[in-house]
Design a protein around this motif. Structure first.
Motif, PDB file in Angstrom:
ATOM      1  N   ARG A   1       0.980  -1.054   0.023  1.00  0.00           N
ATOM      2  CA  ARG A   1      -0.099  -0.020   0.016  1.00  0.00           C
ATOM      3  C   ARG A   1       1.005   1.339   0.032  1.00  0.00           C
ATOM      4  O   ARG A   1       1.950   1.276   0.846  1.00  0.00           O
ATOM      5  N   VAL A   2       0.528   2.065  -0.918  1.00  0.00           N
ATOM      6  CA  VAL A   2       1.094   3.454  -1.098  1.00  0.00           C
ATOM      7  C   VAL A   2       0.348   4.741  -0.670  1.00  0.00           C
ATOM      8  O   VAL A   2      -0.769   4.696  -1.718  1.00  0.00           O
ATOM      9  N   GLU A   3       0.574   5.805   0.223  1.00  0.00           N
ATOM     10  CA  GLU A   3      -0.537   6.753   0.315  1.00  0.00           C
ATOM     11  C   GLU A   3       0.643   8.014   0.103  1.00  0.00           C
ATOM     12  O   GLU A   3       1.585   8.240   0.892  1.00  0.00           O
ATOM     13  N   LEU A   4      -0.053   8.898  -0.693  1.00  0.00           N
ATOM     14  CA  LEU A   4       0.934  10.176  -0.741  1.00  0.00           C
ATOM     15  C   LEU A   4       0.107  11.319  -0.735  1.00  0.00           C
ATOM     16  O   LEU A   4      -0.860  11.578  -1.169  1.00  0.00           O
ATOM     17  N   LEU A   5       0.419  12.099   0.458  1.00  0.00           N
ATOM     18  CA  LEU A   5      -0.398  13.396   0.483  1.00  0.00           C
ATOM     19  C   LEU A   5      -1.855  13.200   0.791  1.00  0.00           C
ATOM     20  O   LEU A   5      -2.759  13.815   0.309  1.00  0.00           O
ATOM     21  N   GLY A   6      -1.989  12.033   1.377  1.00  0.00           N
ATOM     22  CA  GLY A   6      -3.185  11.581   1.877  1.00  0.00           C
ATOM     23  C   GLY A   6      -4.005  10.805   0.807  1.00  0.00           C
ATOM     24  O   GLY A   6      -5.255  10.572   1.100  1.00  0.00           O
ATOM     25  N   ARG A   7      -3.635  10.482  -0.210  1.00  0.00           N
ATOM     26  CA  ARG A   7      -4.361   9.770  -1.367  1.00  0.00           C
ATOM     27  C   ARG A   7      -3.617   8.477  -1.718  1.00  0.00           C
ATOM     28  O   ARG A   7      -2.263   8.322  -1.798  1.00  0.00           O
TER      29      ARG A   7
END
Length: 273
Positions: free
Chosen positions: A70-76
């Motif tokens: 799982r990868v989340e960047l800047l809340g997305r």
């Protein structure tokens, strides 16, 4: 040692969260179920050649997709199966300098950085001033209307940094940004990193450990696709301090010795499993 999890010392929610991040290239595993997060500040990404640093940067830049995790960047969410609209929204808010970036050699510096601003869907009215500011920040203001093909390798690298910061990114990813820069330019670049890290999240992949010591608050060391060390630059320096066993000036600076000590400790731990 700081694990980097949760909120940072400023209480910021991490701009990057990766859980079980795995990247495979055919039969090679570049990243092996990595758990990481990065919040506001300047973070150095260290490791030997082939350790997985560039693979991690490319996933965080949304240039390549992970094989799992799982990868989340800047809340997305931007990992496998993520909505393309989330990925596009993140791209507008990040800056990325790869090890090698392409450009149209006939473009001037102004034209090239403006083109990247357009790709990032910046407000057209704000672009001219943003371009001038970005180019000034990398010390190329006098050459803004020079064609990129006429510049030296170090200058081209600085153009690459300018295009990465033109949108004042909340997440800035730099892969070997000081390659080709002379010592004076590296000092100026470190100051720029500290400035950028005061308001955003900056991740710098580099072989130059001294750049990490001078500009980075956090350090992540990757070895063979796994996390070998996480902590502060000061903590890494202390691993190789003057009091460490067998330390000699000719063996390098404290942070260089700390880097070696951390790698050896990780390899010993892996071998002992």
């Amino acid at each position: 040692m700081n694990t980097g999890t949760g909120r940072d010392g400023n209480g910021d929610i991490p701009a990057v969260v990766a859980d079980g991040l795995t990247v495979r290239h055919r039969r090679t595993t570049a990243l092996d179920a990595v758990d990481l997060d990065f919040a506001r500040g300047v973070h150095g990404l260290l490791g030997p050649n082939g350790a997985g640093k560039t693979s991690l940067i490319r996933v965080l830049a949304t240039v390549s997709a992970p094989s799992g995790g799982r990868v989340e960047l800047l809340g997305r969410e931007v990992g496998p199966g993520a909505d393309h609209r989330d990925r596009a929204a993140v791209r507008r808010r990040l800056g990325y300098l790869p090890q090698e970036f392409g450009y149209y050699p006939g473009f001037t510096v102004r034209e090239f950085v403006s083109y990247v601003a357009w790709l990032k869907e910046m407000d057209a009215a704000a672009v001219p001033a943003a371009v001038v500011r970005a180019v000034d920040r990398v010390g190329l203001g006098d050459l803004i209307d020079a064609r990129v093909k006429t510049l030296s390798g170090g200058m081209v690298r600085r153009v690459g940094i300018a295009q990465a910061i033109v949108n004042d990114p909340e997440l800035l990813l730099l892969d070997e940004p000081t390659a080709g820069l002379d010592p004076e330019q590296r000092v100026a670049f470190r100051a720029l990193l500290r400035e950028l890290g005061s308001t955003g999240t900056v991740i710098v992949s580099t072989h130059l450990v001294e750049d990490v010591a001078a500009a980075c608050t956090g350090v992540t060391l990757i070895e063979a696709g796994r996390i070998a060390y996480r902590g502060t630059a000061q903590e890494l320096s202390e691993l190789g301090g003057a009091g460490s066993a067998g330390a000699r000036p000719e063996d390098g600076s404290p942070i260089e010795r700390g880097y070696t000590a951390a790698l050896r400790a990780h390899r010993a731990a892996v071998a002992g499993r």
